[in-house]
Design an enzyme around this catalytic site. Sequence first.
Site, PDB file in Angstrom:
ATOM      1  N   LYS A  78       0.665  -1.279   0.108  1.00 42.27           N
ATOM      2  CA  LYS A  78      -0.061   0.109  -0.137  1.00 42.27           C
ATOM      3  C   LYS A  78       1.008   1.232   0.124  1.00 42.27           C
ATOM      4  CE  LYS A  78       1.674   1.530   3.320  1.00 42.27           C
ATOM      5  NZ  LYS A  78       2.481   1.517   4.561  1.00 42.27           N
TER       6      LYS A  78
ATOM      7  N   LEU B 213       6.106   0.447   2.249  1.00 48.64           N
ATOM      8  CA  LEU B 213       5.079   0.284   1.277  1.00 48.64           C
ATOM      9  C   LEU B 213       4.104  -1.153   1.935  1.00 48.64           C
ATOM     10  CD1 LEU B 213       6.961   0.436  -2.321  1.00 48.64           C
ATOM     11  CD2 LEU B 213       5.437   2.107  -1.007  1.00 48.64           C
ATOM     12  N   GLY B 214       4.308  -1.136   3.145  1.00 52.77           N
ATOM     13  CA  GLY B 214       3.418  -2.079   3.870  1.00 52.77           C
ATOM     14  C   GLY B 214       3.966  -3.839   3.573  1.00 52.77           C
ATOM     15  N   SER B 215       5.132  -3.972   3.483  1.00 57.35           N
ATOM     16  CA  SER B 215       5.319  -5.094   3.136  1.00 57.35           C
ATOM     17  C   SER B 215       5.102  -6.176   4.228  1.00 57.35           C
ATOM     18  CB  SER B 215       6.924  -5.460   2.872  1.00 57.35           C
ATOM     19  OG  SER B 215       7.658  -5.283   4.169  1.00 57.35           O
ATOM     20  N   SER B 216       5.156  -5.753   5.620  1.00 54.80           N
ATOM     21  CA  SER B 216       4.832  -6.824   6.583  1.00 54.80           C
ATOM     22  C   SER B 216       3.260  -7.037   6.787  1.00 54.80           C
ATOM     23  CB  SER B 216       5.252  -6.156   8.085  1.00 54.80           C
ATOM     24  OG  SER B 216       4.578  -5.211   8.437  1.00 54.80           O
TER      25      SER B 216
ATOM     26  N   GLU C 129       0.680  -8.483  12.452  1.00 53.85           N
ATOM     27  CA  GLU C 129       1.206  -7.108  12.491  1.00 53.85           C
ATOM     28  C   GLU C 129       1.553  -6.622  13.748  1.00 53.85           C
ATOM     29  OE1 GLU C 129       2.257  -5.749   9.712  1.00 53.85           O
ATOM     30  OE2 GLU C 129       1.299  -4.026   9.687  1.00 53.85           O
TER      31      GLU C 129
ATOM     32  N   ASP D 260      -2.267  -0.378   7.245  1.00 53.96           N
ATOM     33  CA  ASP D 260      -1.757  -1.372   6.410  1.00 53.96           C
ATOM     34  C   ASP D 260      -2.392  -2.750   6.248  1.00 53.96           C
ATOM     35  OD1 ASP D 260      -0.053   0.711   6.630  1.00 53.96           O
ATOM     36  OD2 ASP D 260       1.687  -0.436   6.708  1.00 53.96           O
TER      37      ASP D 260
HETATM   38  N1  LIG Z   1       9.047 -10.728   1.590  1.00 57.42           N
HETATM   39  C1  LIG Z   1       9.088 -10.905   2.987  1.00 57.42           C
HETATM   40  N2  LIG Z   1       9.562 -11.961   3.522  1.00 57.42           N
HETATM   41  C2  LIG Z   1       9.294 -12.286   4.716  1.00 57.42           C
HETATM   42  N3  LIG Z   1       9.264 -11.321   5.795  1.00 57.42           N
HETATM   43  C3  LIG Z   1       8.760 -10.062   5.165  1.00 57.42           C
HETATM   44  C4  LIG Z   1       8.587  -9.870   4.049  1.00 57.42           C
HETATM   45  N4  LIG Z   1       8.612  -8.439   3.726  1.00 57.42           N
HETATM   46  C5  LIG Z   1       8.361  -8.003   5.230  1.00 57.42           C
HETATM   47  N5  LIG Z   1       8.583  -8.655   5.889  1.00 57.42           N
HETATM   48  C6  LIG Z   1       8.305  -8.723   7.609  1.00 57.42           C
HETATM   49  O1  LIG Z   1       8.108  -7.552   7.492  1.00 57.42           O
HETATM   50  C7  LIG Z   1       9.087  -6.497   8.173  1.00 57.42           C
HETATM   51  C8  LIG Z   1       9.493  -5.178   7.479  1.00 57.42           C
HETATM   52  O2  LIG Z   1       8.267  -4.440   8.283  1.00 57.42           O
HETATM   53  P1  LIG Z   1       8.209  -2.916   8.272  1.00 57.42           P
HETATM   54  O3  LIG Z   1       9.714  -2.483   8.924  1.00 57.42           O
HETATM   55  O4  LIG Z   1       7.105  -2.248   8.682  1.00 57.42           O
HETATM   56  O5  LIG Z   1       8.447  -2.500   6.809  1.00 57.42           O
HETATM   57  P2  LIG Z   1       7.311  -2.116   5.736  1.00 57.42           P
HETATM   58  O6  LIG Z   1       7.335  -0.681   5.805  1.00 57.42           O
HETATM   59  O7  LIG Z   1       7.882  -2.868   4.604  1.00 57.42           O
HETATM   60  O8  LIG Z   1       6.038  -3.025   6.326  1.00 57.42           O
HETATM   61  C9  LIG Z   1      10.146  -7.480   8.230  1.00 57.42           C
HETATM   62  O9  LIG Z   1      11.036  -7.299   9.501  1.00 57.42           O
HETATM   63  C10 LIG Z   1       9.745  -8.885   8.136  1.00 57.42           C
HETATM   64  O10 LIG Z   1       9.660  -9.405   9.508  1.00 57.42           O
HETATM   65  C1  LIG Z   2       3.726   5.090  10.427  1.00 57.76           C
HETATM   66  C2  LIG Z   2       2.269   4.217  10.205  1.00 57.76           C
HETATM   67  O1  LIG Z   2       1.620   5.181  10.125  1.00 57.76           O
HETATM   68  C3  LIG Z   2       2.643   3.497   8.832  1.00 57.76           C
HETATM   69  C4  LIG Z   2       3.482   2.536   8.593  1.00 57.76           C
HETATM   70  O2  LIG Z   2       3.780   1.949   7.400  1.00 57.76           O
HETATM   71  P1  LIG Z   2       4.866   1.080   6.958  1.00 57.76           P
HETATM   72  O3  LIG Z   2       5.005   0.059   8.040  1.00 57.76           O
HETATM   73  O4  LIG Z   2       6.093   1.862   6.825  1.00 57.76           O
HETATM   74  O5  LIG Z   2       4.709   0.524   5.663  1.00 57.76           O
HETATM   75  C5  LIG Z   2       2.444   3.225  11.293  1.00 57.76           C
HETATM   76  C6  LIG Z   2       0.787   2.486  11.355  1.00 57.76           C
HETATM   77  O6  LIG Z   2      -0.051   3.181  10.736  1.00 57.76           O
HETATM   78  O7  LIG Z   2       0.877   1.576  12.016  1.00 57.76           O
END
Ligand SMILES: Nc1ncnc2c1ncn2[C@@H]1O[C@H](COP(=O)(O)OP(=O)(O)O)[C@@H](O)[C@H]1O
Ligand SMILES: C[C@@](O)(CCOP(=O)(O)O)CC(=O)O
Length: 466
Positions: free
Chosen positions: A20, A160-163, A208, A219
């Site tokens: 996202k 970009l909300g990977s987690s 999450e 997210d």
């Molecule tokens: N492709 C992936 N495979 C496994 N775990 C992932 C993957 N992408 C994200 N994660 C998990 O999500 C966490 C990243 O979350 P975060 O710091 O909030 O970054 P984002 O903003 O991308 O969500 C990583 O530490 C990992 O635990």
């Molecule tokens: C900073 C925040 O507003 C968004 C975090 O987004 P991301 O994990 O960086 O993709 C935290 C949240 O809404 O939980």
Amino acid sequence: MRRKQSLPMAPTFMVSAPGKVIVFGEHAAVYGKPAIAAAISLRSYLLVNTLSKSCHTVTLNMRDIGLAHTWDIAALPWTVFNQPEKKKSFHSHVTSLDDDLLDTIIPYAEEVSKHLPQQDRKIHISSAKAFLYLFLSLSSPHSPAVIYTLRSTIPVRAGLGSSASVCVCLSAALLLQIRALAGPHPDQPPEEAELQIERINRWAYVGEMCIQGNPSGVDNTVSAGGKAVLYQRQRQGAAGSSSTPLVTPLPRFPKLPLLLVNTRQGRSSLTQVENVSVLRRNHPKVVEPILEGIGEVCNSALELISSTDFDGGDNGSMSAAVEHLGTLIRINHGFLVSLGVSHPRLERIRELVDYAGIGWTKLTGAGGGGCAITLFRPDVEEETIRELEQKFEAEGFEKYETVLGADGVGVLWPAVFRNEDDDRAAEEVDREMFEKAEGPQGIDRLVGVGAQENRKGWKFWTRMAV
Ligand SMILES: Nc1ncnc2c1ncn2[C@@H]1O[C@H](COP(=O)(O)OP(=O)(O)O)[C@@H](O)[C@H]1O
Ligand SMILES: C[C@@](O)(CCOP(=O)(O)O)CC(=O)O
């Protein structure tokens, strides 16, 4: 002679969920202010292979981060999770993590990737924690042996909300395995589809919390339901107050040209959110109005989006509306800078856009690195955009082609692709090929949602329009 392997018990299937972009309202969303976010075309994909009855293990294979670990199912701490006062059903609404359960799974999560340096292990452990918390909550000691293989086209730790997309995939897969979801199918009543999305979303939020600490829930909500939404967390505590967030789909969200640029500066959302929390605690009278201000930016954007026809309006009013939206983007970024969540590389992106005078830029997500979004002025020449993109490339930034307003969680059951014109030419997703697919393009080519026009099979739950 080698023994013939027995046939899998359930068909191999796959789920997928998008990343996202938060257009307005990050950080303030954690404190109950509204946020506007949209699903993007970058996605995670989770392949679920059920093994024969003679196997008794569960394997988590997250190739993008290099995590592969197998647990013996019977050795997991089921007795703790299954105590009557702790046991949750798939339709429970879990809004906080149980400290005892968390403490119980930590040693199992810490079994992973012992050979790696601490910094890399942290990412593995947080993914393993989310997986184990969900697996132990939703499965049982009698669950069949399974290999979960995850691949993602979303950059990790880039805002970009990977987690969230990983957690939506895990939640959807586990709920499907225990048959706790109906559909998706094209003639599913919207209320029923909404219920399934919510069920997936609630458990994704639990995952999450394992990764992010205190996430707002925006997210996972956008990833589960897709498209664009206005999201507002409800404050808990007041007598009778509901903890269910307000989620309003925004079908009129404009399809405007947005540029998404990655600083390639990884960071953890958990740390960024904690930093803002400390700032708020130390300077409540200063920080509270900033968070209020971000909420007001979001309200103003909502009013604008609801009252403007971005697709069909006359040129003059369109231009004024884009200028208005751009100004809100600039103000929102300024607020985020004052919260201390920008980064010199993010400021460099903004600076390059500002020098060219062609649009408005803000960081997106938790900041401290990660990505920025730029909205271009309507009259910008293609040539000028190309020149800017070349500068980004020369300075080591990465640009993403993505579409805002993508579908939410989807299912490919069984994990077989069929050709549009020839139903007999079915092609099963091969785990090894999936694991070895090269980068985002390779993943998209092999299993991508909508990446091949003649490929059918993916189905999505769609949020009810209001
Ligand atoms: N492709 C992936 N495979 C496994 N775990 C992932 C993957 N992408 C994200 N994660 C998990 O999500 C966490 C990243 O979350 P975060 O710091 O909030 O970054 P984002 O903003 O991308 O969500 C990583 O530490 C990992 O635990
Ligand atoms: C900073 C925040 O507003 C968004 C975090 O987004 P991301 O994990 O960086 O993709 C935290 C949240 O809404 O939980």
